[in-house]
Design a protein around this motif. Sequence first.
Motif: not given
Length: 133
Positions: A24-48
């Motif tokens: 919804t904003n820059v902070q939520s995007a950062l939160d998503l990046i960090m969560t996904v990288k931490y939980e999956t170790d992926c640097t490629n993210i696809a989102i609906n």
Amino acid sequence: MKTEIIRTNNTQIAVVSSDDLLITNVQSALDLIMTVKYETDCTNIAINKEAITDDFFILSTCLAGEILQKFINYGVRFAIYGDFSEYTSKPLKDFMYESNKGNDIFFQPTISLAIDKLSDLTKGCHSESENRH
């Protein structure tokens, strides 16, 4: 939020889907990046597309630029998948077209095409072994 790891072409992709707004904003995007990288170790993210606020698709808000810059800064390749036909803005269509010609940000109509873009090894993608420490 549901996250699935797809492995193809020696590449890991975190496919995120949600009926709720995740970006919804820059902070939520950062939160998503960090969560996904931490939980999956992926640097490629696809989102609906439905998980991203509509303001993102209004270029005059500058939200898309600010958010996408965070993905670039954190070394994350990013694909948004979904039906973009509701957007009639020529600048937005041009932006999506140009993004799809690059290496890091993609707008694709289907999840499978988003995965294909993120797993294209000719585009400088990170392989699984490169992501491991």
